[in-house]
Design a protein around this motif. Sequence first.
Motif, PDB file in Angstrom:
ATOM      1  N   ASP A  71      17.397 -23.882   0.607  1.00  0.00           N
ATOM      2  CA  ASP A  71      17.403 -22.722  -0.280  1.00  0.00           C
ATOM      3  C   ASP A  71      16.142 -21.879  -0.118  1.00  0.00           C
ATOM      4  O   ASP A  71      15.346 -22.077   0.811  1.00  0.00           O
ATOM      5  CB  ASP A  71      17.639 -23.146  -1.732  1.00  0.00           C
ATOM      6  N   HIS A  72      15.940 -20.968  -1.047  1.00  0.00           N
ATOM      7  CA  HIS A  72      14.856 -19.989  -0.983  1.00  0.00           C
ATOM      8  C   HIS A  72      13.463 -20.576  -1.164  1.00  0.00           C
ATOM      9  O   HIS A  72      12.470 -19.902  -0.891  1.00  0.00           O
ATOM     10  CB  HIS A  72      15.071 -18.925  -2.070  1.00  0.00           C
ATOM     11  N   THR A 104      20.552 -26.197  -3.327  1.00  0.00           N
ATOM     12  CA  THR A 104      19.589 -25.784  -4.343  1.00  0.00           C
ATOM     13  C   THR A 104      19.060 -26.943  -5.178  1.00  0.00           C
ATOM     14  O   THR A 104      18.070 -26.780  -5.895  1.00  0.00           O
ATOM     15  CB  THR A 104      20.219 -24.759  -5.303  1.00  0.00           C
ATOM     16  N   HIS A 107      17.265 -26.332  -8.491  1.00  0.00           N
ATOM     17  CA  HIS A 107      16.587 -25.039  -8.494  1.00  0.00           C
ATOM     18  C   HIS A 107      17.538 -23.949  -8.977  1.00  0.00           C
ATOM     19  O   HIS A 107      18.757 -24.137  -9.017  1.00  0.00           O
ATOM     20  CB  HIS A 107      16.095 -24.667  -7.097  1.00  0.00           C
ATOM     21  N   SER A 109      19.678 -20.449  -8.686  1.00  0.00           N
ATOM     22  CA  SER A 109      20.528 -19.965  -7.605  1.00  0.00           C
ATOM     23  C   SER A 109      19.756 -19.027  -6.681  1.00  0.00           C
ATOM     24  O   SER A 109      18.926 -18.240  -7.130  1.00  0.00           O
ATOM     25  CB  SER A 109      21.735 -19.228  -8.199  1.00  0.00           C
ATOM     26  N   THR A 110      20.022 -19.127  -5.399  1.00  0.00           N
ATOM     27  CA  THR A 110      19.386 -18.246  -4.418  1.00  0.00           C
ATOM     28  C   THR A 110      19.979 -16.843  -4.527  1.00  0.00           C
ATOM     29  O   THR A 110      21.196 -16.679  -4.558  1.00  0.00           O
ATOM     30  CB  THR A 110      19.594 -18.793  -2.992  1.00  0.00           C
ATOM     31  N   ILE A 131      26.686 -21.173  -2.763  1.00  0.00           N
ATOM     32  CA  ILE A 131      25.437 -21.695  -3.315  1.00  0.00           C
ATOM     33  C   ILE A 131      25.749 -22.853  -4.252  1.00  0.00           C
ATOM     34  O   ILE A 131      26.505 -22.696  -5.217  1.00  0.00           O
ATOM     35  CB  ILE A 131      24.649 -20.596  -4.050  1.00  0.00           C
TER      36      ILE A 131
END
Length: 422
Positions: A71-72, A104, A107, A109-110, A131
Amino acid sequence: MRIQIPYGKETLEANVEDKRVVGVINSKLDTFSAGKGEHELISDAMQNPIGTAPLCELAKGKSKVVIIASDHTRPVPSKLIIPDMLREIRKTNPRVDITILIATGCHRSTRKEELYDKFGEELVKKEKIIIHDCDSTDMKYLGKLPSGGELWINRLAAEADLLIAEGFIEPHFFAGYSGGRKSVLPGISRRDTIYANHCAEFIEDPNSRYGQIKDNLIHRDMIYAAHKARLAYILNVVINSAHKVIGAFAGDVELAHKEGVMFLESLCKAGRIPADIVVASNNGYPMDQNIYQTVKGMAAAEKTVKTGGVIIMAAACDDGCGGDAFYKIFSHAQSAQDVLDKILKVPRHRTQADQWQAQIMARILSQHAVILISKCPEKMVKNLHIVPAFDFKDALAKADRILGFNNGTITFIPEGITSIIQ
């Protein structure tokens, strides 16, 4: 002495008298030369997988392929990795249904712009990307973890004909190392599965530390989950501070990951350099997006700061605190020791949101003052029982006041989360 410290997408300069600096702990990631370019390293790894057939062979005859992608919050160079994986799959199976599943964990959501940044706009518009949501009801039960927790993972992954993953390998502050099996747990697991794995008992265990896999109970659960999910192939990379690939490892989730870990250890292991003050970073963007993530850098500094010493963290934290539950745990507590005492009483299967990160930070704060150079509001930082600072000069002055003397020794760990301090 002037030392450049990664700070968001920029650097922060630390100026300090030479006589105070007892050492700088750096990995050899930036000085290592692979002798090959990034594309060649990735291609070579895919053509010579460890413990499995090549990906193009694994993809033959499959109907549904799921690629677990980071993820991000992770600086994985997915723009390089994912296109090569897609080409290999379609080489022998051009009409296969492929889904890229963003791992994720717990975490947020991207966001779309983060997907564009990570994969490129063309790939995002062309490929099917889902996602993962750890609170979704669309999960599949795969049995009990060794810890006793229930193993629930994303149904898309559980029902794929071929499940594969990309990722990167770096030291991890309680799983030993990132990459490999972590794509499944916590990556695409249900919230309560992640919580069971991240319980207070396991986080407290002395084997749940940077660079430690042997006898690591958290790692044991993760490996079990990866095998139960039938994770058939991974492509993991090792990157330098510029996020450039310097090593690539493909194949079996355990064997390829082990090779990557051995490579990383050869470049990142370092001895302790005890000091009154330890200055560390969280390796800059994207790893220092929030205070929650900076606990990783604190855990590296913890390994070498003297008893009662001070840790200075340099992390931009453009995204603020990074966890509502994490913030509330500290803002409602009288002290870090109070936080730690309460968490250690939480039973294995009653783990709460962000408890593990709070536990590690509370462990550190109960022994050391932590000063944070960031862009966060002072009140937010203070409510986390951390001392806010505007810049390095301000942070050092505050560290000296906390220690009660102005000639305390200093150790720098410019890239805090890529140094395995023994």
